[in-house]
Design an enzyme around this catalytic site. Sequence first.
Site, PDB file in Angstrom:
ATOM      1  N   SER A   9       0.861  -1.191   0.000  1.00 57.51           N
ATOM      2  CA  SER A   9       0.000   0.000   0.000  1.00 57.51           C
ATOM      3  C   SER A   9       0.893   1.235   0.000  1.00 57.51           C
ATOM      4  O   SER A   9       1.629   1.480   0.969  1.00 57.51           O
ATOM      5  CB  SER A   9      -0.876   0.024   1.254  1.00 57.51           C
ATOM      6  OG  SER A   9      -1.371   1.334   1.444  1.00 57.51           O
ATOM      7  N   HIS A  34      -1.162  -1.356  -4.225  1.00 59.71           N
ATOM      8  CA  HIS A  34      -2.441  -0.996  -3.594  1.00 59.71           C
ATOM      9  C   HIS A  34      -2.489   0.511  -3.399  1.00 59.71           C
ATOM     10  O   HIS A  34      -1.599   1.101  -2.775  1.00 59.71           O
ATOM     11  CB  HIS A  34      -2.553  -1.716  -2.241  1.00 59.71           C
ATOM     12  CG  HIS A  34      -3.884  -1.570  -1.561  1.00 59.71           C
ATOM     13  ND1 HIS A  34      -4.980  -2.331  -1.890  1.00 59.71           N
ATOM     14  CD2 HIS A  34      -4.275  -0.741  -0.564  1.00 59.71           C
ATOM     15  CE1 HIS A  34      -5.987  -1.978  -1.103  1.00 59.71           C
ATOM     16  NE2 HIS A  34      -5.592  -1.026  -0.286  1.00 59.71           N
ATOM     17  N   ASP A  36      -4.609   3.562  -1.862  1.00 60.90           N
ATOM     18  CA  ASP A  36      -5.667   3.881  -0.893  1.00 60.90           C
ATOM     19  C   ASP A  36      -6.208   5.283  -1.121  1.00 60.90           C
ATOM     20  O   ASP A  36      -5.549   6.268  -0.799  1.00 60.90           O
ATOM     21  CB  ASP A  36      -5.113   3.770   0.537  1.00 60.90           C
ATOM     22  CG  ASP A  36      -5.012   2.334   0.966  1.00 60.90           C
ATOM     23  OD1 ASP A  36      -3.938   1.934   1.460  1.00 60.90           O
ATOM     24  OD2 ASP A  36      -6.004   1.613   0.799  1.00 60.90           O
ATOM     25  N   MET A  38      -8.781   8.176  -0.196  1.00 61.05           N
ATOM     26  CA  MET A  38      -9.598   8.600   0.945  1.00 61.05           C
ATOM     27  C   MET A  38     -10.102  10.023   0.707  1.00 61.05           C
ATOM     28  O   MET A  38      -9.329  10.896   0.298  1.00 61.05           O
ATOM     29  CB  MET A  38      -8.756   8.572   2.216  1.00 61.05           C
ATOM     30  CG  MET A  38      -8.182   7.216   2.520  1.00 61.05           C
ATOM     31  SD  MET A  38      -7.147   7.292   3.999  1.00 61.05           S
ATOM     32  CE  MET A  38      -6.479   5.623   3.977  1.00 61.05           C
ATOM     33  N   HIS A  67      -8.335   1.085  -3.975  1.00 61.77           N
ATOM     34  CA  HIS A  67      -9.286   0.883  -2.868  1.00 61.77           C
ATOM     35  C   HIS A  67      -9.964   2.222  -2.590  1.00 61.77           C
ATOM     36  O   HIS A  67      -9.327   3.150  -2.064  1.00 61.77           O
ATOM     37  CB  HIS A  67      -8.487   0.387  -1.652  1.00 61.77           C
ATOM     38  CG  HIS A  67      -9.289   0.264  -0.397  1.00 61.77           C
ATOM     39  ND1 HIS A  67      -8.686   0.076   0.823  1.00 61.77           N
ATOM     40  CD2 HIS A  67     -10.627   0.298  -0.154  1.00 61.77           C
ATOM     41  CE1 HIS A  67      -9.622   0.001   1.767  1.00 61.77           C
ATOM     42  NE2 HIS A  67     -10.800   0.134   1.189  1.00 61.77           N
ATOM     43  N   MET A  69     -12.053   4.460  -0.592  1.00 59.48           N
ATOM     44  CA  MET A  69     -12.681   4.737   0.706  1.00 59.48           C
ATOM     45  C   MET A  69     -13.320   6.124   0.595  1.00 59.48           C
ATOM     46  O   MET A  69     -12.875   7.102   1.218  1.00 59.48           O
ATOM     47  CB  MET A  69     -11.626   4.700   1.822  1.00 59.48           C
ATOM     48  CG  MET A  69     -11.093   3.306   2.073  1.00 59.48           C
ATOM     49  SD  MET A  69      -9.559   3.293   3.017  1.00 59.48           S
ATOM     50  CE  MET A  69      -8.393   3.444   1.660  1.00 59.48           C
ATOM     51  N   MET A 140     -11.389  -5.754   5.533  1.00 61.90           N
ATOM     52  CA  MET A 140     -10.590  -4.774   6.272  1.00 61.90           C
ATOM     53  C   MET A 140     -10.255  -5.338   7.645  1.00 61.90           C
ATOM     54  O   MET A 140     -11.166  -5.721   8.405  1.00 61.90           O
ATOM     55  CB  MET A 140     -11.366  -3.463   6.421  1.00 61.90           C
ATOM     56  CG  MET A 140     -11.526  -2.675   5.127  1.00 61.90           C
ATOM     57  SD  MET A 140      -9.969  -2.311   4.334  1.00 61.90           S
ATOM     58  CE  MET A 140      -9.230  -1.207   5.541  1.00 61.90           C
ATOM     59  N   GLY A 145      -8.727   4.340   7.112  1.00 71.36           N
ATOM     60  CA  GLY A 145      -8.402   5.759   7.273  1.00 71.36           C
ATOM     61  C   GLY A 145      -6.931   6.001   7.519  1.00 71.36           C
ATOM     62  O   GLY A 145      -6.391   7.031   7.127  1.00 71.36           O
ATOM     63  N   PHE A 146      -6.283   5.018   8.154  1.00 69.26           N
ATOM     64  CA  PHE A 146      -4.875   5.246   8.490  1.00 69.26           C
ATOM     65  C   PHE A 146      -4.071   3.947   8.394  1.00 69.26           C
ATOM     66  O   PHE A 146      -4.598   2.874   8.678  1.00 69.26           O
ATOM     67  CB  PHE A 146      -4.747   5.804   9.921  1.00 69.26           C
ATOM     68  CG  PHE A 146      -5.416   7.132  10.091  1.00 69.26           C
ATOM     69  CD1 PHE A 146      -6.761   7.197  10.447  1.00 69.26           C
ATOM     70  CD2 PHE A 146      -4.734   8.313   9.824  1.00 69.26           C
ATOM     71  CE1 PHE A 146      -7.409   8.429  10.564  1.00 69.26           C
ATOM     72  CE2 PHE A 146      -5.366   9.542   9.939  1.00 69.26           C
ATOM     73  CZ  PHE A 146      -6.712   9.600  10.310  1.00 69.26           C
ATOM     74  N   GLY A 147      -2.817   4.086   7.995  1.00 65.72           N
ATOM     75  CA  GLY A 147      -1.917   2.937   8.042  1.00 65.72           C
ATOM     76  C   GLY A 147      -1.378   2.809   9.461  1.00 65.72           C
ATOM     77  O   GLY A 147      -1.641   3.649  10.327  1.00 65.72           O
ATOM     78  N   GLY A 148      -0.653   1.725   9.709  1.00 62.65           N
ATOM     79  CA  GLY A 148       0.045   1.572  10.981  1.00 62.65           C
ATOM     80  C   GLY A 148      -0.810   1.151  12.156  1.00 62.65           C
ATOM     81  O   GLY A 148      -0.387   1.206  13.307  1.00 62.65           O
ATOM     82  N   ASP A 178      -6.381  -6.345   4.581  1.00 59.78           N
ATOM     83  CA  ASP A 178      -5.810  -5.003   4.482  1.00 59.78           C
ATOM     84  C   ASP A 178      -5.844  -4.313   5.836  1.00 59.78           C
ATOM     85  O   ASP A 178      -6.917  -4.016   6.354  1.00 59.78           O
ATOM     86  CB  ASP A 178      -6.671  -4.226   3.475  1.00 59.78           C
ATOM     87  CG  ASP A 178      -6.176  -2.829   3.229  1.00 59.78           C
ATOM     88  OD1 ASP A 178      -6.809  -2.129   2.438  1.00 59.78           O
ATOM     89  OD2 ASP A 178      -5.163  -2.440   3.824  1.00 59.78           O
ATOM     90  N   GLY A 179      -4.613  -4.131   6.392  1.00 64.50           N
ATOM     91  CA  GLY A 179      -4.527  -3.376   7.647  1.00 64.50           C
ATOM     92  C   GLY A 179      -3.805  -4.180   8.716  1.00 64.50           C
ATOM     93  O   GLY A 179      -4.336  -5.209   9.160  1.00 64.50           O
ATOM     94  N   GLY A 180      -2.621  -3.706   9.095  1.00 59.34           N
ATOM     95  CA  GLY A 180      -1.846  -4.384  10.142  1.00 59.34           C
ATOM     96  C   GLY A 180      -1.267  -5.705   9.684  1.00 59.34           C
ATOM     97  O   GLY A 180      -1.016  -6.611  10.483  1.00 59.34           O
ATOM     98  N   GLY A 200       1.313  -1.982   4.118  1.00 59.99           N
ATOM     99  CA  GLY A 200       1.922  -0.659   3.914  1.00 59.99           C
ATOM    100  C   GLY A 200       3.118  -0.516   4.854  1.00 59.99           C
ATOM    101  O   GLY A 200       4.273  -0.640   4.454  1.00 59.99           O
TER     102      GLY A 200
HETATM  103  C1  DX5 Z   1      -6.230   1.839   5.660  1.00 60.08           C
HETATM  104  C2  DX5 Z   1      -5.814   1.340   4.296  1.00 60.08           C
HETATM  105  C3  DX5 Z   1      -4.769   0.265   4.368  1.00 60.08           C
HETATM  106  C4  DX5 Z   1      -3.521   0.724   5.001  1.00 60.08           C
HETATM  107  C5  DX5 Z   1      -2.624  -0.459   5.270  1.00 60.08           C
HETATM  108  O1  DX5 Z   1      -7.392   2.581   5.528  1.00 60.08           O
HETATM  109  O2  DX5 Z   1      -6.905   0.803   3.609  1.00 60.08           O
HETATM  110  O3  DX5 Z   1      -4.452  -0.190   3.043  1.00 60.08           O
HETATM  111  O4  DX5 Z   1      -2.864   1.643   4.196  1.00 60.08           O
HETATM  112  O5  DX5 Z   1      -1.888  -0.044   6.278  1.00 60.08           O
HETATM  113  P1  DX5 Z   1      -0.809  -0.865   7.099  1.00 60.08           P
HETATM  114  O6  DX5 Z   1      -0.348  -2.003   6.248  1.00 60.08           O
HETATM  115  O7  DX5 Z   1       0.235   0.184   7.296  1.00 60.08           O
HETATM  116  O8  DX5 Z   1      -1.498  -1.295   8.333  1.00 60.08           O
HETATM  117 ZN    ZN Z   2      -6.466  -0.230   1.484  1.00 59.04          ZN
END
Ligand code: DX5
Ligand code: ZN
Length: 219
Positions: A9, A34, A36, A38, A67, A69, A140, A145-148, A178-180, A200
């Site tokens: 991502s 990927h 993202d 937003m 993706h 959002m 999800m 909304g946020f990475g990490g 997707d996510g973490g 990401g």
């Molecule tokens: C969050 C995004 C994810 C995110 C992944 O809203 O859809 O794709 O960027 O983030 P990581 O891999 O950093 O958790």
């Molecule tokens: Zn995503």
Amino acid sequence: MSKILVAPSILAADFSNLAEEVRKVESAGADWIHCDIMDGHFVDNISFGPMVVEVVRKQTKLPLDVHLMIEHADHYVPRFVDAGANSITVHVEPEARHDVGKTLQQIRDAGCRVGLTLNPATSFDLLEPFLDKIDMLLVMTVHPGFGGQSFRAEQMEKVKCAAEWNKTRDRKIEIEVDGGINPETARVSIQNGANVLVAGTSIFRSGDYAKTIRDLRGD
Ligand code: DX5
Ligand code: ZN
């Protein structure tokens, strides 16, 4: 078992060096990129739009996994198709404010892979009317909304439901998470039936993109 695909991502990439980052993850073995998107309405953050997807398109031949959002995804699908998207995933929640069935058909008619996704708080039941119309389900594993953020293991129930659905059908849908996602949560996701891993932070914050991508795949 389907091939495990890794989709970095770019939300977590060094944006001051985006072109270079895309080329780096491609040569490090990424399968998709990927993107993202937003809008600050559907999710509480604003990222980037078709213009950035167009920049990424020029840097790589890899499939672009977009993706959305955003609210009113139907209004923007044509712009992401023109920007070079290969796959477009939209949210099923009413808060996304579009006719889900119509938007999925619109993505199909545009020649893109059709993706549908849901937030952790959204029930799998909401997907039922659409599963026959999609190529990929994105589960999800964080609130968008946020990475990490940290992986939410209870979302594996939805991955399992999708894998069960696949068992009853000849045409299988890709199951993306997707996510973490890091090597450890990737293993859990794969065990439950996922075959596409969005990552990401775990990739772009690592010192070795190729090793992280291999570790995510479990190579
Ligand atoms: C969050 C995004 C994810 C995110 C992944 O809203 O859809 O794709 O960027 O983030 P990581 O891999 O950093 O958790
Ligand atoms: Zn995503």
